[in-house]
Design a protein around this motif. Structure first.
Motif, PDB file in Angstrom:
ATOM      1  N   ASN A 158       8.662 -28.707  -4.453  1.00  0.00           N
ATOM      2  CA  ASN A 158       8.494 -27.977  -5.713  1.00  0.00           C
ATOM      3  C   ASN A 158       7.817 -26.652  -5.431  1.00  0.00           C
ATOM      4  N   ALA A 159       8.288 -25.605  -6.061  1.00  0.00           N
ATOM      5  CA  ALA A 159       7.688 -24.278  -5.889  1.00  0.00           C
ATOM      6  C   ALA A 159       8.074 -23.402  -7.069  1.00  0.00           C
ATOM      7  N   ASP A 160       7.264 -22.399  -7.317  1.00  0.00           N
ATOM      8  CA  ASP A 160       7.525 -21.494  -8.442  1.00  0.00           C
ATOM      9  C   ASP A 160       8.322 -20.267  -8.031  1.00  0.00           C
ATOM     10  N   SER A 161       8.274 -19.913  -6.743  1.00  0.00           N
ATOM     11  CA  SER A 161       9.007 -18.731  -6.261  1.00  0.00           C
ATOM     12  C   SER A 161       9.888 -19.131  -5.095  1.00  0.00           C
ATOM     13  N   ILE A 162      10.921 -18.333  -4.859  1.00  0.00           N
ATOM     14  CA  ILE A 162      11.839 -18.649  -3.772  1.00  0.00           C
ATOM     15  C   ILE A 162      11.149 -18.512  -2.421  1.00  0.00           C
ATOM     16  N   GLU A 163      10.202 -17.571  -2.327  1.00  0.00           N
ATOM     17  CA  GLU A 163       9.462 -17.392  -1.069  1.00  0.00           C
ATOM     18  C   GLU A 163       8.639 -18.639  -0.753  1.00  0.00           C
ATOM     19  N   GLU A 164       7.978 -19.175  -1.780  1.00  0.00           N
ATOM     20  CA  GLU A 164       7.187 -20.387  -1.605  1.00  0.00           C
ATOM     21  C   GLU A 164       8.100 -21.580  -1.318  1.00  0.00           C
ATOM     22  N   PHE A 165       9.264 -21.599  -1.951  1.00  0.00           N
ATOM     23  CA  PHE A 165      10.246 -22.671  -1.760  1.00  0.00           C
ATOM     24  C   PHE A 165      10.694 -22.733  -0.299  1.00  0.00           C
ATOM     25  N   ARG A 166      11.031 -21.575   0.269  1.00  0.00           N
ATOM     26  CA  ARG A 166      11.448 -21.490   1.678  1.00  0.00           C
ATOM     27  C   ARG A 166      10.315 -21.901   2.608  1.00  0.00           C
ATOM     28  N   ALA A 167       9.119 -21.393   2.317  1.00  0.00           N
ATOM     29  CA  ALA A 167       7.967 -21.679   3.180  1.00  0.00           C
ATOM     30  C   ALA A 167       7.657 -23.170   3.205  1.00  0.00           C
ATOM     31  N   ARG A 168       7.718 -23.820   2.051  1.00  0.00           N
ATOM     32  CA  ARG A 168       7.434 -25.258   1.990  1.00  0.00           C
ATOM     33  C   ARG A 168       8.517 -26.072   2.702  1.00  0.00           C
ATOM     34  N   PHE A 169       9.761 -25.593   2.615  1.00  0.00           N
ATOM     35  CA  PHE A 169      10.841 -26.271   3.332  1.00  0.00           C
ATOM     36  C   PHE A 169      10.582 -26.226   4.838  1.00  0.00           C
ATOM     37  N   MET A 170      10.266 -25.045   5.352  1.00  0.00           N
ATOM     38  CA  MET A 170      10.026 -24.906   6.792  1.00  0.00           C
ATOM     39  C   MET A 170       8.814 -25.733   7.223  1.00  0.00           C
ATOM     40  N   GLN A 171       7.788 -25.752   6.385  1.00  0.00           N
ATOM     41  CA  GLN A 171       6.544 -26.429   6.724  1.00  0.00           C
ATOM     42  C   GLN A 171       6.643 -27.946   6.574  1.00  0.00           C
ATOM     43  N   SER A 172       7.308 -28.418   5.515  1.00  0.00           N
ATOM     44  CA  SER A 172       7.312 -29.852   5.207  1.00  0.00           C
ATOM     45  C   SER A 172       8.544 -30.588   5.729  1.00  0.00           C
ATOM     46  N   VAL A 173       9.644 -29.865   5.928  1.00  0.00           N
ATOM     47  CA  VAL A 173      10.901 -30.523   6.307  1.00  0.00           C
ATOM     48  C   VAL A 173      11.354 -30.134   7.708  1.00  0.00           C
ATOM     49  N   TYR A 174      11.643 -28.843   7.917  1.00  0.00           N
ATOM     50  CA  TYR A 174      12.299 -28.450   9.158  1.00  0.00           C
ATOM     51  C   TYR A 174      11.396 -28.569  10.379  1.00  0.00           C
ATOM     52  N   ARG A 175      10.249 -27.926  10.351  1.00  0.00           N
ATOM     53  CA  ARG A 175       9.406 -27.911  11.549  1.00  0.00           C
ATOM     54  C   ARG A 175       8.909 -29.298  11.954  1.00  0.00           C
ATOM     55  N   PRO A 176       8.502 -30.168  11.029  1.00  0.00           N
ATOM     56  CA  PRO A 176       8.095 -31.524  11.447  1.00  0.00           C
ATOM     57  C   PRO A 176       9.271 -32.473  11.683  1.00  0.00           C
ATOM     58  N   GLY A 177      10.512 -31.995  11.459  1.00  0.00           N
ATOM     59  CA  GLY A 177      11.691 -32.832  11.701  1.00  0.00           C
ATOM     60  C   GLY A 177      11.894 -33.920  10.671  1.00  0.00           C
ATOM     61  N   ASN A 178      11.512 -33.655   9.427  1.00  0.00           N
ATOM     62  CA  ASN A 178      11.680 -34.643   8.356  1.00  0.00           C
ATOM     63  C   ASN A 178      13.074 -34.562   7.739  1.00  0.00           C
ATOM     64  N   TYR A 179      14.086 -34.688   8.566  1.00  0.00           N
ATOM     65  CA  TYR A 179      15.469 -34.691   8.102  1.00  0.00           C
ATOM     66  C   TYR A 179      16.285 -35.568   9.047  1.00  0.00           C
ATOM     67  N   ARG A 180      17.412 -36.032   8.570  1.00  0.00           N
ATOM     68  CA  ARG A 180      18.238 -36.968   9.345  1.00  0.00           C
ATOM     69  C   ARG A 180      19.671 -36.921   8.863  1.00  0.00           C
ATOM     70  N   GLN A 181      20.563 -37.512   9.657  1.00  0.00           N
ATOM     71  CA  GLN A 181      21.939 -37.676   9.206  1.00  0.00           C
ATOM     72  C   GLN A 181      22.007 -38.851   8.231  1.00  0.00           C
ATOM     73  N   ILE A 182      23.035 -38.862   7.416  1.00  0.00           N
ATOM     74  CA  ILE A 182      23.202 -40.002   6.516  1.00  0.00           C
ATOM     75  C   ILE A 182      23.502 -41.251   7.329  1.00  0.00           C
ATOM     76  N   THR A 183      23.070 -42.385   6.827  1.00  0.00           N
ATOM     77  CA  THR A 183      23.307 -43.655   7.516  1.00  0.00           C
ATOM     78  C   THR A 183      24.671 -44.216   7.134  1.00  0.00           C
ATOM     79  N   LYS A 184      25.055 -45.273   7.826  1.00  0.00           N
ATOM     80  CA  LYS A 184      26.310 -45.955   7.522  1.00  0.00           C
ATOM     81  C   LYS A 184      26.331 -46.442   6.071  1.00  0.00           C
ATOM     82  N   GLU A 185      25.206 -47.030   5.643  1.00  0.00           N
ATOM     83  CA  GLU A 185      25.124 -47.568   4.284  1.00  0.00           C
ATOM     84  C   GLU A 185      25.229 -46.447   3.249  1.00  0.00           C
TER      85      GLU A 185
END
Length: 668
Positions: free
Chosen positions: A407-434
């Motif tokens: 959640n973010a109020d500005s696009i700059e904050e939105f991008r920054a939180r994505f990089m900080q919370s998702v991309y850099r710590p590797g909090n993403y994955r491929q979809i599973t079989k299920e």
């Protein structure tokens, strides 16, 4: 609920069947040629492979049925005017399907294909198909539908041709109203709080894009060729200076301008960069090359000499020069070079090595120029708030999901939180079989092969089940199958295939069966050769199985320690009861006895360079016991003409020359 019979052509893994059975249909057979798809289909529907009619191009007829379905594979369509008769146009898959439609004449049908069939470039092909349907006496309607509108969180646009033998039923045929967004990505992702991530349906997503309540894209795109609020570039991932970022943006903003070339994106020379910013130095561009963000491109070549000894292809390359200069981009995009199946860069490099051409202009482009590949193996990362996921394809993609909500109020904050919370710590994955199953509308526990490449190919080639169910319901609601008697499907007593997929999920690499070693009570004296007596346990089961020609020698010389089954194995054999093994030598029969020490799952030719992780097999670890018969005995292989399962006692009753005790010589 209606009662009707149907046949499932190009059945895949059974998407059509799931949908039609849910509205009262009874499948009386299917047609499929891909081994993995056949095994998956039979496994999930507890079907015998004898129900498979096989290759449609070899079928002359089918059993009578009410409803025909066909997910005809996408292919080139031959519409030349010389094959217009139903009996003379076999071999093309559409023509084979239409041949069988005309031959059997069911009451209704659904044919599915890629959206491209409805594109203007293929209008002649579609018109031909519809004309053939009309010639067969059917009334048809073409529908281009997106699966997202009918109960899956996936943009999957396909063409569906629905037809009836009687026009009155087509007149009554009405599609259900679309309900886009009724199932969203958060609904199918495991480990996701669906309520927290779900969007209101008032914020309609487009077929290829989804945004959240604040208008921010619900996914991040990784590439260097496009720019947007949620686009991540190489210079966002790598450590770069503001100066280097500015140089990258200069290339990004100008590479699509016509003045720099004829393609959609063109490399720029140092001169071009300096025209845009005169302070840019060659060293700065080279530094970006070192970082792997840019690459050098040999762009213009001057023809230096033409030798008579050059190949026809090489001479053709040199002939493409304009005022003695060959433009690399113009060359590689020409139709003729594709027709000749030549690689422009390889040809120019070879000509440069022999002095026929010389590079006179070098340019710079982004290293990653294929949008679908993305950056560092990532194309897109979808947030759980996303309503829609891209089309599942057989080859898989570099698309990922995250269950982290941002959640973010500005696009700059939105991008920054994505990089900080998702991309850099590797909090993403491929979809599973299920999850892939749910995205296609299949049950999440649908049985598929264990390896990703295999199950992704099968699910990516399938249909979206809810769309087929909606169409089937609409067909049933016309009354075309009204007042039919209840369908009674005859049982096929032929044994079915053991479900290796389920065994893999249950046991993994652990043994399915583990027998004790043969115990001996022998008075051993050092350096002496003693006879040993091994008593045959008549109550134990013995598996007799055909040995392939290329594997006979290790059984003839008694050195075999492993036996691999074929891809199919009958369920009538109880693995946990097997104890002995006898190889059946074609043309001879059986003679020698092995003990089955371990039954497990493995891969053909495991541990060698030829091992195939996609080729799941049942593996028996065996140990030679001795010669059971004086000579080879013929045994009838009744199960699939390859296996037989019996006890040693019943084997004895059928072979009077059996010896209870096997004498072996053992040097101690």
């Amino acid at each position: 609920m209606a009662n009707f019979t149907f046949i499932d052509l190009f059945a895949g893994i059974g998407g059509f069947r799931l949908a039609l059975e849910s509205v009262g249909g009874t499948c009386i057979g299917f047609s499929e040629i891909a081994t993995d798809a056949i095994n998956t289909y039979c496994c999930n529907f507890k079907e015998n492979d004898s129900a498979n009619f096989g290759n449609i191009t070899k079928l002359e007829t089918l059993p009578e049925h009410d409803f025909m379905t066909a997910g005809v594979p996408c292919q080139s369509w031959s519409i030349a005017g010389k094959n217009l008769g139903f009996d003379d146009d076999r071999g093309q898959l559409w023509n084979d399907t239409l041949y069988l439609l005309n031959k059997i004449r069911p009451k209704a049908f659904i044919f599915e294909n890629v959206k491209g069939l409805a594109d203007p470039r293929n209008s002649e092909a579609l018109d031909y198909i519809l004309e053939r349907i009309k010639q067969a006496g059917y009334y048809a309607q073409v529908n281009v539908l997106n699966a997202y509108d009918y109960g899956v969180p996936q943009t999957r646009v396909r063409i569906y041709i629905v037809g009836f033998k009687e026009k009155k039923y087509l007149d009554k045929f009405v599609l259900a109203s679309p309900t886009p967004g009724c199932v969203q990505l958060s609904d199918v992702l495991d480990g996701c709080d669906a309520k927290e991530c779900r969007q209101s349906n008032g914020n309609n997503a487009r077929w290829s894009l989804s945004c959240n309540e604040k208008g921010f894209n619900d996914y991040f795109l990784f590439n260097d060729l496009r720019n947007g609020n949620t686009t991540i570039h190489s210079w966002d991932i790598q450590e770069t200076t503001e100066r280097e970022k500015n140089i990258c943006y200069i290339l990004l903003k100008n590479r699509r301008k016509d003045k720099y070339g004829e393609l959609d994106g063109n490399p720029l020379s140092l001169k071009h960069f300096q025209e845009l910013d005169q302070s840019i130095k060659k060293d700065e561009l080279e530094k970006l090359v070192e970082k792997g963000i840019l690459k050098r491109v040999s762009y213009l070549y001057k023809v230096c000499k033409v030798d008579d000894g050059l190949s026809d292809d090489a001479l053709w390359i040199l002939e493409q020069a304009n005022d003695g200069i060959i433009n690399y981009d113009a060359l590689k995009s020409s139709k003729e070079i594709k027709k000749r199946k030549l690689n422009a860069q390889d040809m120019l490099s070879t000509l440069e090595m022999i002095g026929a051409v010389r590079c006179v202009e070098e340019r710079y482009d982004f290293k990653n120029t294929k949008i679908s590949t993305g950056l560092l193996g990532v194309n897109r990362i979808f947030l759980p708030t996303c309503k829609i996921y891209p089309t599942l394809v057989a080859s898989d993609t570099n698309d990922y999901v995250t269950t982290v909500n941002i959640n973010a109020d500005s696009i700059e904050e939105f991008r920054a939180r994505f990089m900080q919370s998702v991309y850099r710590p590797g909090n993403y994955r491929q979809i599973t079989k299920e999850e892939a199953c749910r995205i296609q509308g299949f049950p999440s526990d649908y049985k598929l092969p264990p390896t990703r490449a295999r199950w992704m190919k099968l699910i990516g080639n399938s249909v979206a089940v809810p769309v087929i169910k909606m169409l089937a319901n609409a067909i049933v609601n016309t009354g075309v199958f009204a007042e039919q008697k209840e369908v009674v499907k005859k049982k096929n007593t032929r044994c079915s295939q053991l479900d290796l997929f389920s065994l893999f999920e249950k046991y993994g690499e652990s043994p399915i069966m583990d027998n004790c070693m043969v115990h001996e009570d022998i008075d051993i004296k050092y350096g002496k050769t003693k006879s040993r007596q091994i008593t045959i346990d008549e109550s134990k089961n013995v598996l007799i199985s055909l040995v392939k020609k290329d594997n006979e020698n290790v059984f003839l010389d008694k050195t075999a320690t492993i036996y691999y089954t074929g891809k199919k194995f009958p369920t009538t054999i109880a693995l946990n009861k097997l104890y002995y093994f006898m190889p059946y030598i074609k043309g001879k029969g059986v003679k020698d006895l092995w003990m089955i020490k371990v039954a497990r799952l493995g891969f053909r030719k495991e541990g060698t360079d030829s091992e195939d992780k996609n080729d799941l097999r049942l593996v028996f670890e065996i140990e030679y016991v001795g010669q059971l018969f004086d000579d080879y005995q013929l045994v009838k292989l009744e199960i699939w003409r390859a296996f037989t399962d019996t006890t040693m006692a019943s084997l004895k009753s059928n072979a009077p020359r059996i010896r209870y005790n096997i004498e072996c010589r053992s040097k101690m």
